[in-house]
Structures are given as structure tokens and as C-alpha cells.
Scaffold this active site. Structure first.
Site, mmCIF file in Angstrom:
data_model
loop_
_atom_site.group_PDB
_atom_site.id
_atom_site.type_symbol
_atom_site.label_atom_id
_atom_site.label_comp_id
_atom_site.label_asym_id
_atom_site.label_seq_id
_atom_site.Cartn_x
_atom_site.Cartn_y
_atom_site.Cartn_z
ATOM 1 N N CYS B 105 0.876 -1.171 0.000
ATOM 2 C CA CYS B 105 0.000 0.000 0.000
ATOM 3 C C CYS B 105 0.909 1.216 0.000
ATOM 4 O O CYS B 105 1.470 1.589 1.029
ATOM 5 C CB CYS B 105 -0.924 0.031 1.215
ATOM 6 S SG CYS B 105 -1.936 1.534 1.257
ATOM 7 N N CYS B 108 -0.688 4.485 2.037
ATOM 8 C CA CYS B 108 -0.826 4.490 3.509
ATOM 9 C C CYS B 108 -0.389 3.110 3.981
ATOM 10 O O CYS B 108 0.764 2.781 3.845
ATOM 11 C CB CYS B 108 -2.231 4.843 3.948
ATOM 12 S SG CYS B 108 -3.558 4.149 2.965
ATOM 13 N N SER B 109 -1.276 2.355 4.557
ATOM 14 C CA SER B 109 -0.925 1.002 4.967
ATOM 15 C C SER B 109 -2.187 0.166 4.984
ATOM 16 O O SER B 109 -2.434 -0.587 5.912
ATOM 17 C CB SER B 109 -0.277 1.013 6.351
ATOM 18 O OG SER B 109 0.852 1.862 6.358
ATOM 19 N N CYS B 110 -2.986 0.308 3.940
ATOM 20 C CA CYS B 110 -4.228 -0.438 3.847
ATOM 21 C C CYS B 110 -3.901 -1.929 3.844
ATOM 22 O O CYS B 110 -2.974 -2.363 3.163
ATOM 23 C CB CYS B 110 -4.980 -0.054 2.583
ATOM 24 S SG CYS B 110 -5.386 1.695 2.566
#
Lengths: 104, 202
Positions: B105, B108-110
Site C-alpha cells: 500500500c 498508507c498502509s491499507c
């Protein structure tokens, strides 16, 4: 929105550091911040797009210097004030009184 | 480890800000601290990559399930009960002899919470987010995965709406294993694509 968060393809970020047997939360406050995502969401204080947008508006230096859950904390402080749920003065006063009490 | 002293050390500025926010929202009746306690406990004990491993093992042992999983990941994962926040829209990508999949991701850090739990630090880190899309083979090598040049590497960039789960290849020599035994072989990283599933040492 273009910005520092759009990291794909950036170079010179260094090696990928991994941690063995990593806990879900490294500090107690991280768990509290994580949980507040659900409660704030349920209260209708923000939706996912507002959450993301608040992170994307962070200054590049602050974004790079702070951790994942600090980004989330930044969202709450930003959006709750913008939406009139809390005031910045209330937050500052509460931090000050907690500091005087010597923490939690 | 940082955890050992965290509770005795004076609270950090960040911890203080979090406490202030939680206290204010609680005082206004907008937050129940017990709800946060329950969420933390749930994610520390009940939700994690063991869920995803069960999905993979089912797909390895039930061809009809595998077909449903690849056609409609969200629905097939829901059959096993692993739905919920940040897993609403799932796409499952299959590793084959010709294709290796890697999930990242960049924005972001999905991450698919219901099947994999919360993302590890490295997944959230700038180096992984930056490099996974520009040098995936280099990243894979750093994780100890060396692929021959004729294997195509596909990188999937998650978003706030859509998340991915890699269906790793079932290792050779596991024909006699039960679904539970197979699930035990499946690691978190193999479902992100930064590892292969290894056969059990005999």
C-alpha cells in the site's frame, strides 16, 4: 492528492527493517488510538475519506517523523476540532492538567 | 524490548495527547473506554493471520471454494466468517508456477484486517511502500524470496476501499496433510507475497 504520503517509487528510503514476533501494539497508547478509530467512526465524526485526507494534509516533515498511529492521532486532533466536537484549547488544557498530575 | 519498560517510564508526550483525547471524549459521553479495551483485546487475541491461513487451506483442499474465492474474494471469505472493517472488499490473487503476487500500500498502509490482523511495522514503513512498486524483485530478495526471471511478478497496490490477499502455492509433498495441518504452514508473509509457503521439515 499529491504529497509525501504518495511514496510509491521514491528512492533512498533505506533498508526494510523487520521485527520478529512483533506485538500488535508496541505501546499501550497505540491500542487506544487504534480503538478510537472505531468509536469515532461509529459516532459519525469522520468517514474513511476524511480520515485519509487529514493524513494527506500533514506537513511532509511531520509525516516522515511520526509513526503510523501518530498519523491516526493527528487525524483525531484535526478532524474533531474542525468539526467542533472539541476545541484546541480543551485539548491543550487537558494535556496540561494531565502533565501536572504526572501522567495517567 | 521496548514493552518491558514502557509501563514504568514516564508517559511520553504522545501518550499524554492520547490520554487527553480519550478523557475528553469520555467526559462528553462520546466514547466508552470499555469499548476500546474490547477492541484492543479482540485484535490482540482473535483477529490475525490464522484467519487468512484457514482461507488458504480451504482453497487448497476444496477446488469449488478456490474458484469462488478467486471470483469473489469478499463473499468466499465471508463464508468462513472473516468479514468486517477493512475487509469489506477483498480480491484474492493466486500464485502459480508462472506468476508471483506481492501486495503493498504505497499511499498508507491499507491491509485486510479480518484475514491478516493489523499490518506489521515493515509493511507500514516508508522503505517498503516506496520500493515495493519500483523494485519488487529486490524487495523479495531482501525477504529471502528468489524467483527465476521467467516468473512474472505482479504488485498490487491496496487502497482504502480495496484490499488483497495472496493465495500462495501449496508446497509439494503435502498431499497427505489435513486442512488444519495445511493452515499451520501458511505464514502471514506468504499471504502478503513476501514469502513462499515451505513444506514441513520431515
Amino acid at each position: 492528492m499529491n504529497g509525501i504520503h504518495d511514496m510509491g517509487g521514491m528512492q533512498c528510503m533505506g533498508p526494510i527493517v523487520r521485527e520478529e514476533n512483533e506485538p500488535q501494539f508496541h505501546e499501550e497508547w497505540e491500542g487506544r488510538v487504534f480503538g478510537m478509530f472505531f468509536t469515532n467512526f461509529a459516532e459519525g465524526h469522520f468517514n474513511v475519506d476524511m480520515f485519509r485526507h487529514a493524513i494527506e494534509r500533514m506537513g511532509p516533515a511531520e509525516y516522515l517523523e511520526t509513526s503510523y498511529y501518530e498519523h491516526w492521532l493527528h487525524v483525531y486532533e484535526t478532524v474533531l476540532v474542525e468539526r467542533g466536537i472539541l476545541t484546541q484549547a480543551e485539548i491543550d488544557d487537558k494535556i496540561e492538567s494531565l502533565r501536572e498530575e504526572g501522567g495517567s | 524490548m521496548a514493552h518491558d519498560h514502557a509501563h514504568n517510564a514516564p508517559p511520553s508526550e504522545t501518550a499524554m495527547r492520547v490520554k487527553a483525547l480519550e478523557t475528553l471524549l469520555t467526559e462528553k459521553g462520546l466514547l466508552d473506554p470499555a469499548a476500546i479495551d474490547a477492541l484492543v483485546e479482540t485484535y490482540e487475541t482473535k483477529i490475525g493471520p490464522r484467519n487468512g491461513a484457514k482461507v488458504v487451506a480451504r482453497a487448497w483442499t476444496d477446488p469449488d471454494y478456490k474458484q469462488r474465492l478467486l471470483e469473489d474474494g469478499s463473499a468466499a471469505i465471508a463464508e468462513l466468517g472473516f468479514s468486517g472493517v477493512q475487509g469489506e472488499d477483498m480480491v484474492v490473487v493466486e500464485n502459480t508456477d508462472d506468476v508471483h503476487n506481492l501486495v503493498t500500500c504505497t499511499l498508507c498502509s491499507c491491509y485486510p484486517w479480518p484475514t491478516l490482523g493489523l499490518p506489521p511495522i515493515w509493511f507500514k514503513s516508508a522503505p517498503y511502500r516506496a520500493r515495493s512498486v519500483i523494485d519488487p524483485r529486490g524487495v523479495l530478495e531482501e525477504f529471502g524470496v528468489e524467483l527465476s526471471d521467467d516468473i512474472e511478478v505482479r504488485v498490487w497496490d491496496s487502497s482504502a476501499e480495496l484490499r488483497y490477499l495472496v493465495l500462495p502455492q501449496r508446497p509439494a509433498g503435502t498431499e497427505g496433510l489435513s486442512e488444519d495441518e495445511l493452515a499451520a504452514l501458511v505464514t502471514r508473509d506468504s499471504m502478503i507475497g513476501t514469502a513462499l509457503v515451505e513444506a514441513p521439515a520431515s
